[in-house]
Design a protein around this motif. Structure first.
Motif, short mmCIF file in Angstrom:
data_model
loop_
_atom_site.label_atom_id
_atom_site.label_comp_id
_atom_site.label_asym_id
_atom_site.label_seq_id
_atom_site.Cartn_x
_atom_site.Cartn_y
_atom_site.Cartn_z
N GLU A 40 0.80 -1.03 0.37
CA GLU A 40 0.23 -0.32 0.18
C GLU A 40 0.93 1.20 0.04
O GLU A 40 0.65 2.30 -0.69
N ALA A 41 2.34 0.73 1.38
CA ALA A 41 3.48 2.37 0.71
C ALA A 41 3.70 2.70 -0.66
O ALA A 41 3.57 3.95 -1.26
N ARG A 42 3.69 1.17 -1.25
CA ARG A 42 3.91 1.39 -2.64
C ARG A 42 3.90 2.62 -3.72
O ARG A 42 3.69 3.03 -4.72
N ASP A 43 1.99 1.30 -3.20
CA ASP A 43 0.64 2.10 -4.59
C ASP A 43 0.28 3.53 -4.43
O ASP A 43 0.74 4.96 -4.94
N LEU A 44 0.73 3.93 -2.77
CA LEU A 44 0.65 5.03 -3.12
C LEU A 44 1.62 6.43 -2.75
O LEU A 44 1.38 7.84 -3.57
N ALA A 45 2.78 5.63 -3.26
CA ALA A 45 4.41 6.73 -3.15
C ALA A 45 3.94 6.56 -4.40
O ALA A 45 4.64 8.26 -5.22
#
Length: 438
Positions: free
Chosen positions: A422-427
């Motif tokens: 999820e962090a990768r997607d938001l980044a």
């Protein structure tokens, strides 16, 4: 108020009584004239006594009622309505301002502190290459302390987003932790600058940077010769761009040999570009290694998954939530077998993730291979998200950093994997919105 109203009624009655009194005595001739003046003087004095007394009673009762009401209001425990006081509809003192400004400030402080920590850690290997690990050890310790403060700030920010009661205090805690991290990095940065002495003699640091640049160029050429995964598509292009930038700044460092300050500036820019290119090439190599390990683990993971599900089949659990989970796990495992034996390309890490996720609700720890598979998947997800934030840190906001910090700290491997992804997607969303760093 009831006492005051009763007093008013009593006073009115007393005032009206003299006019309502009827004299039934017959008049006596000759006495009216002689007694007129004395009777008039006597009634004018006595008739005022009762009204004055009644008025005094009314005032006393009203004052008593008012005092009781004020005391009751001050001693009440129920809160007043927003924007009012207990006494009336006057503005309540100390109304807190909106949290928007403090929220923005906390996010900015978190991003700045995290960016500075990442930049500081990228500089440490260049200093260690020239001065040795012992000389750099205090700076590395300071970086660890700053990371601890930043992790605490991310944890507070996560609790704030979940809805803590004291929101202003939580945001102030985020800012305070980030400021402490910045303070530690500032002190360590001064020591590191003194150790490196780039503004006096950057020759040794320049030679070290050029050696690392040549090694990185060779690694990039080797990585380019092998096929890439979709998740790192474009990484080698960004690596080449970084190497071009590093080449320019290294040349400018040579040209500014007689100007130490200018030479130090270009050398630090070259080191930053080299560090980013190194992160990208390392990510490509690490992903290839992880995919190969995942492909090797898929057959034993399928066997381990069957071992985890076997007790539920033997117990005849053919109803309820357990039965639904068993059906789902069987469907996932069947799909995985078909995908891995079809001869078509597939993502080994993605397949391993599906096996772990399907069996996690029913797993009892009978199969150790599933734990190894979960660790491999979570570790790669966290590393990939961290690399992406590092390379694009100028464009990434606070939310992905908070999720990434939570992924690092959690002991539940499937949860860590989900948070990191999820962090990768938001980044990636932030980068698409704000563009790649220059």
């Amino acid at each position: 108020m009831a006492h005051a109203l009763l007093g008013v009624v009593a006073g009115v009655v007393w005032l009206v009584l003299p006019w309502m009194t009827i004299n039934d005595d017959a008049p006596v001739a000759g006495a009216r004239t002689s007694a007129a003046v004395p009777a008039e003087d006597e009634s004018s004095g006595t008739d005022l006594v009762l009204p004055v007394a009644a008025l005094a009673v009314v005032l006393a009762l009203a004052a008593y009622g008012s005092v009781r009401r004020i005391r009751r209001t001050r001693s009440r425990t129920t809160p007043a309505a927003a924007g009012t006081t207990h006494v009336g509809t006057y503005p309540a003192p100390g109304t807190q301002p909106p949290l928007t400004d403090l929220d923005d400030r906390s996010q900015a402080a978190l991003v700045d502190a995290d960016n500075r920590l990442r930049a500081f850690r990228q500089e440490l290997p260049f200093a260690e290459a020239v001065s040795g690990p012992e000389a750099v050890s205090p700076c590395a310790t300071a970086a660890e302390a700053a990371e601890a403060e930043l992790s605490a700030a991310c944890a507070i920010r996560a609790r704030y987003e979940e809805g803590v009661p004291e929101k202003a205090a939580a945001l102030a805690g985020v800012v305070g932790r980030c400021e402490e991290a910045e303070r530690r990095l500032t002190a360590a940065g001064k020591s590191l600058r003194t150790l490196r002495a780039l503004d006096r003699d950057p020759a040794a640091a320049l030679a070290s940077a050029e050696a690392r640049f040549r090694e990185l160029t060779a690694r990039t050429a080797g990585a380019e010769a092998r096929p890439l995964d979709d998740s790192v598509t474009g990484y080698l292009e960004l690596t080449k761009d970084g190497l071009v930038t590093a080449t320019e700044h290294l040349n400018q460092t040579h040209q500014a040999s007689g100007r130490p300050d200018e030479a130090a500036h270009h050398l630090r820019a070259a080191e930053t570009a080299i560090s980013r290119a190194d992160v990208l090439v390392t990510a490509v190599s690490r992903l290839r290694s992880a995919r190969a390990e995942a492909a090797r683990l898929i057959p034993p993971a399928l066997t381990g998954a069957e071992a985890e599900l076997a007790p539920f089949r033997d117990s005849n659990a053919y109803e309820g939530e357990t039965y639904a989970r068993l059906l789902h796990a069987d469907a996932v495992l069947a799909a995985v077998r078909q995908e891995t034996t079809s001869g078509q390309p597939y993502d080994p890490l993605g397949v391993l993730r599906r096996i772990v996720q399907a069996t996690a609700p029913l797993a009892t720890g009978r199969s150790g291979v599933l734990a190894v598979a979960a660790l491999l998947v979570a570790r790669e997800s966290v590393a990939a998200a961290d690399d992406y934030v590092t390379v694009h840190r100028e464009a990434v906001g606070a939310a992905p950093r908070v999720l990434l910090s939570r992924a690092r700290l959690t002991d539940e491997l499937p949860r860590a994997d989900a948070l990191a992804r999820e962090a990768r997607d938001l980044a990636e969303q932030d980068v698409r919105l704000r563009g790649h760093p220059a």
